[in-house]
Design an enzyme around this catalytic site. Structure first.
Site, PDB file in Angstrom:
ATOM      1  CB  VAL A   1      -0.907   0.025   1.254  1.00 21.90           C
ATOM      2  CG1 VAL A   1      -1.782   1.283   1.252  1.00 21.90           C
ATOM      3  CG2 VAL A   1      -1.756  -1.230   1.331  1.00 21.90           C
TER       4      VAL A   1
ATOM      5  NE  ARG B   1      -3.435  15.168  -4.755  1.00 22.60           N
ATOM      6  CZ  ARG B   1      -2.949  15.307  -5.979  1.00 22.60           C
ATOM      7  NH1 ARG B   1      -3.624  14.788  -7.019  1.00 22.60           N
ATOM      8  NH2 ARG B   1      -1.825  15.930  -6.192  1.00 22.60           N
TER       9      ARG B   1
ATOM     10  CE1 TYR C   1      -3.768  -0.008   5.411  1.00 21.62           C
ATOM     11  CE2 TYR C   1      -1.986  -0.125   7.010  1.00 21.62           C
ATOM     12  CZ  TYR C   1      -2.421  -0.002   5.712  1.00 21.62           C
ATOM     13  OH  TYR C   1      -1.512   0.142   4.703  1.00 21.62           O
TER      14      TYR C   1
ATOM     15  CG  PHE D   1       1.960 -10.386   4.642  1.00 27.75           C
ATOM     16  CD1 PHE D   1       0.823  -9.785   4.111  1.00 27.75           C
ATOM     17  CD2 PHE D   1       1.871 -10.924   5.916  1.00 27.75           C
ATOM     18  CE1 PHE D   1      -0.375  -9.738   4.831  1.00 27.75           C
ATOM     19  CE2 PHE D   1       0.687 -10.885   6.641  1.00 27.75           C
ATOM     20  CZ  PHE D   1      -0.436 -10.283   6.098  1.00 27.75           C
TER      21      PHE D   1
HETATM   22  C1  LIG Z   1      -0.055  -3.173   4.345  1.00 29.53           C
HETATM   23  C2  LIG Z   1       0.935  -2.132   3.963  1.00 29.53           C
HETATM   24  O1  LIG Z   1       1.359  -2.049   2.859  1.00 29.53           O
HETATM   25  S1  LIG Z   1       1.446  -1.055   5.190  1.00 29.53           S
HETATM   26  C3  LIG Z   1       2.263   0.234   4.318  1.00 29.53           C
HETATM   27  C4  LIG Z   1       1.569   1.550   4.313  1.00 29.53           C
HETATM   28  N1  LIG Z   1       2.340   2.427   3.434  1.00 29.53           N
HETATM   29  C5  LIG Z   1       3.346   3.211   3.864  1.00 29.53           C
HETATM   30  O2  LIG Z   1       3.619   3.330   5.054  1.00 29.53           O
HETATM   31  C6  LIG Z   1       4.122   3.940   2.789  1.00 29.53           C
HETATM   32  C7  LIG Z   1       4.207   5.453   3.056  1.00 29.53           C
HETATM   33  N2  LIG Z   1       2.888   6.074   3.200  1.00 29.53           N
HETATM   34  C8  LIG Z   1       2.020   6.209   2.151  1.00 29.53           C
HETATM   35  O3  LIG Z   1       2.293   5.764   1.052  1.00 29.53           O
HETATM   36  C9  LIG Z   1       0.726   6.958   2.377  1.00 29.53           C
HETATM   37  O4  LIG Z   1       0.962   7.977   3.310  1.00 29.53           O
HETATM   38  C10 LIG Z   1      -0.447   6.086   2.878  1.00 29.53           C
HETATM   39  C11 LIG Z   1      -0.651   4.921   1.932  1.00 29.53           C
HETATM   40  C12 LIG Z   1      -0.148   5.533   4.272  1.00 29.53           C
HETATM   41  C13 LIG Z   1      -1.722   6.937   2.976  1.00 29.53           C
HETATM   42  O5  LIG Z   1      -2.086   7.350   1.672  1.00 29.53           O
HETATM   43  P1  LIG Z   1      -3.044   8.628   1.397  1.00 29.53           P
HETATM   44  O6  LIG Z   1      -3.545   8.504   0.022  1.00 29.53           O
HETATM   45  O7  LIG Z   1      -2.309   9.848   1.787  1.00 29.53           O
HETATM   46  O8  LIG Z   1      -4.229   8.385   2.418  1.00 29.53           O
HETATM   47  P2  LIG Z   1      -5.698   8.983   2.250  1.00 29.53           P
HETATM   48  O9  LIG Z   1      -5.607  10.368   1.698  1.00 29.53           O
HETATM   49  O10 LIG Z   1      -6.570   8.030   1.545  1.00 29.53           O
HETATM   50  O11 LIG Z   1      -6.122   9.054   3.750  1.00 29.53           O
HETATM   51  C14 LIG Z   1      -7.244   8.373   4.263  1.00 29.53           C
HETATM   52  C15 LIG Z   1      -7.288   8.665   5.737  1.00 29.53           C
HETATM   53  O12 LIG Z   1      -6.144   8.128   6.366  1.00 29.53           O
HETATM   54  C16 LIG Z   1      -5.443   9.144   7.083  1.00 29.53           C
HETATM   55  N3  LIG Z   1      -4.040   8.802   6.966  1.00 29.53           N
HETATM   56  C17 LIG Z   1      -3.377   8.533   5.826  1.00 29.53           C
HETATM   57  N4  LIG Z   1      -2.116   8.217   6.109  1.00 29.53           N
HETATM   58  C18 LIG Z   1      -1.972   8.272   7.440  1.00 29.53           C
HETATM   59  C19 LIG Z   1      -0.895   8.034   8.312  1.00 29.53           C
HETATM   60  N5  LIG Z   1       0.298   7.685   7.839  1.00 29.53           N
HETATM   61  N6  LIG Z   1      -1.118   8.173   9.618  1.00 29.53           N
HETATM   62  C20 LIG Z   1      -2.337   8.545  10.084  1.00 29.53           C
HETATM   63  N7  LIG Z   1      -3.407   8.774   9.283  1.00 29.53           N
HETATM   64  C21 LIG Z   1      -3.206   8.630   7.984  1.00 29.53           C
HETATM   65  C22 LIG Z   1      -5.832  10.425   6.399  1.00 29.53           C
HETATM   66  O13 LIG Z   1      -5.661  11.514   7.246  1.00 29.53           O
HETATM   67  C23 LIG Z   1      -7.278  10.159   6.077  1.00 29.53           C
HETATM   68  O14 LIG Z   1      -8.039  10.294   7.265  1.00 29.53           O
HETATM   69  P3  LIG Z   1      -9.602  10.614   7.238  1.00 29.53           P
HETATM   70  O15 LIG Z   1     -10.262   9.512   6.451  1.00 29.53           O
HETATM   71  O16 LIG Z   1      -9.976  10.620   8.655  1.00 29.53           O
HETATM   72  O17 LIG Z   1      -9.720  11.926   6.517  1.00 29.53           O
END
Ligand SMILES: CC(=O)SCCNC(=O)CCNC(=O)[C@H](O)C(C)(C)COP(=O)(O)OP(=O)(O)OC[C@H]1O[C@@H](n2cnc3c(N)ncnc32)[C@H](O)[C@@H]1OP(=O)(O)O
Length: 438
Positions: free
Chosen positions: A110, A119, A151, A438
């Site tokens: 992810v 966004r 999550y 994973f």
């Molecule tokens: C199973 C796995 O793969 S775990 C790996 C997760 N990925 C990573 O850690 C890689 C680095 N991070 C990223 O790529 C991105 O920041 C992501 C994937 C974690 C989030 O992507 P975004 O597109 O920015 O998230 P999106 O805009 O859909 O946010 C949805 C909600 O999650 C929240 N959110 C997103 N990322 C985070 C975070 N890191 N910490 C806390 N809240 C978060 C947003 O504020 C939003 O909240 P809301 O629904 O209450 O408004």
């Protein structure tokens, strides 16, 4: 025939939501090396890794084709062939209490590019995964997490905990058992042949453990880039019992060799028997010229400190959530595991995304198997808990007690003491643990 999880169309709701923002949600054709290669580059970048080497790219192109691979594209960026977001998923066996295995929808990779964060792209991807998994009839989704804050909003709850350990080898005088088998050095390539059967024997004994796949083995054993410094540092040993049957293995490397005593990192250790566990740890702590051992991913309930005269020679350095579960089918998930005490209880489950809301009566027989049905008025008077689908996922594998979540104000009881009654049923004799990422 292509399995349904690979061929199922991309989720229409999330695709429409992203389209409104000028973005395209699409499945990657994993037989198209150029398209999958771009997706892999985006994934590497998303986890702050450097550009993949030629060997890494070749291994991934070959090794991830079993996954449902999804990306999000933005046609307006400078290099539009690279997706701005990635996710992959596949059905994988998960061990649940009672030495049983259930199919769960594994979600991985992810990432959203820093240029496109916040966004709603991750939300669109995650909701799409949950709808696709539920439509495929898979009762649970699961992932291992980088952060604990991402999550919960999608209904996941922390289900296994993990504790990195450290061992002071100079202080660790062995008082544990002396097994009759032997530890042998074997090459990583040989362990590639023996390891999967050992893991599979261990896996059913530990709730939270999951299957591995061929590329995971190659990466763990340093076989993707065998000439890199980190791969060449890898040493592998196997424990064979007194009958010559392979029962465990350890993968480790010695670091900080500029000045002795050096440090040693245990990358992975799997024991299918208590003898294998004891023999492998004894071997590791008695290696000469090593002063300390770092073990990044272990259970929160290791026998390790009890193997030494001074139990403080080995200890946890942290404790954190690792595997998060998402219940998609209440009845399917609750009936998949076995319970530790017979009896009946009612669970009133709230799921804002609507997959697993409901009030169910769980009747556990003397054999630990449960029958789950909608609860009606006849269920009045039996132990009852009201909780979110997240908190049900947290107690599901038996590692976290409902009564603890009740004390934290997260779970409501029908009557005082109900949470403790439910604890007795959900308890797992083995602490849930997931020994891989994973
Ligand atoms: C199973 C796995 O793969 S775990 C790996 C997760 N990925 C990573 O850690 C890689 C680095 N991070 C990223 O790529 C991105 O920041 C992501 C994937 C974690 C989030 O992507 P975004 O597109 O920015 O998230 P999106 O805009 O859909 O946010 C949805 C909600 O999650 C929240 N959110 C997103 N990322 C985070 C975070 N890191 N910490 C806390 N809240 C978060 C947003 O504020 C939003 O909240 P809301 O629904 O209450 O408004």
């Amino acid at each position: 025939m292509t399995p349904i999880y690979l061929s199922a169309a991309v989720d229409a709701l999330s695709a429409a939501r992203l389209r409104e923002n000028g973005l395209e949600l699409r499945l990657v054709d994993t037989t198209d090396a150029a398209e999958l290669g771009s997706w892999l580059q985006a994934e590497f970048r998303g986890f702050h890794e450097g550009e993949p080497s030629a060997e890494e790219l070749a291994a991934d192109l070959d090794g991830v084709t079993f996954r449902r691979t999804t990306g999000v594209w933005d046609a307006t960026i400078a290099e539009p062939e690279l997706p701005v977001a990635t996710v992959s998923s596949w059905p994988m066996q998960l061990t649940v209490p009672g030495e049983r295995s259930v199919e769960a929808w594994a979600v991985s990779s992810v990432t959203v590019a820093p240029t496109h964060r916040r966004r709603g792209i991750a939300r669109a991807l995650l909701e799409a995964e949950l709808r696709t998994a539920a439509a495929a009839g898979v009762p649970l989704a699961m992932l291992t997490v980088t952060e604990a804050t991402i999550y919960g909003r999608y209904g996941f709850g922390a289900a296994t905990l993990t504790a990195p350990h450290t061992i002071d080898s100079r202080r660790a005088r062995w008082i544990g058992p002396t097994p009759a088998g032997r530890v042998h050095f074997v090459s990583p390539a040989n362990l590639l042949a023996d390891g999967p059967a050992i893991v599979e024997r261990m896996r059913l004994a530990v709730p939270g453990e999951v299957e591995r796949w061929p590329l995971w083995w190659k990466k763990m054993l340093g076989l993707v880039e065998p000439t890199s410094a980190s791969s060449r540092a890898i040493r592998t040993v196997r424990y064979d019992d007194e009958n010559g049957v392979a029962q465990g293995f350890a993968v480790f490397s010695v670091r900080d060799k500029e000045d002795y005593p050096a440090g040693l990192t245990v990358k992975h250790l799997v024991a299918a028997s208590d003898d294998a566990y004891a023999a492998l740890w004894r071997f590791l702590v008695e290696i000469d010229l090593v002063g300390d051992i770092t073990v990044p991913l272990r259970s929160v309930d290791e026998p390790l400190p009890w193997l030494f005269d001074d139990r403080r020679a080995a200890h946890k350095v942290d404790e954190r959530d690792h595997l998060w579960l998402r219940i998609l089918d209440l009845e399917g998930a609750l009936e998949a595991r076995r319970y530790s005490a017979p009896g009946s209880f009612v669970l009133e489950v709230a799921d804002p995304l609507g997959f697993a809301s409901g009030t169910v009566l769980v009747r556990v027989g003397d054999d630990g198997a449960a029958r789950v049905s909608p609860a009606d008025a006849s269920a009045d008077g039996i132990p009852r808990l009201s909780l979110t689908v997240n908190d049900l996922a947290t107690i599901y594998l038996g590692g976290v007690r409902a009564s603890v979540l009740h004390r934290a104000g997260r779970v409501a009881e029908g009557r005082p003491g109900d949470a403790q009654k439910v604890d007795a049923a959900f308890r797992s004799p083995v602490a849930p643990f997931t020994s891989i990422w994973f």
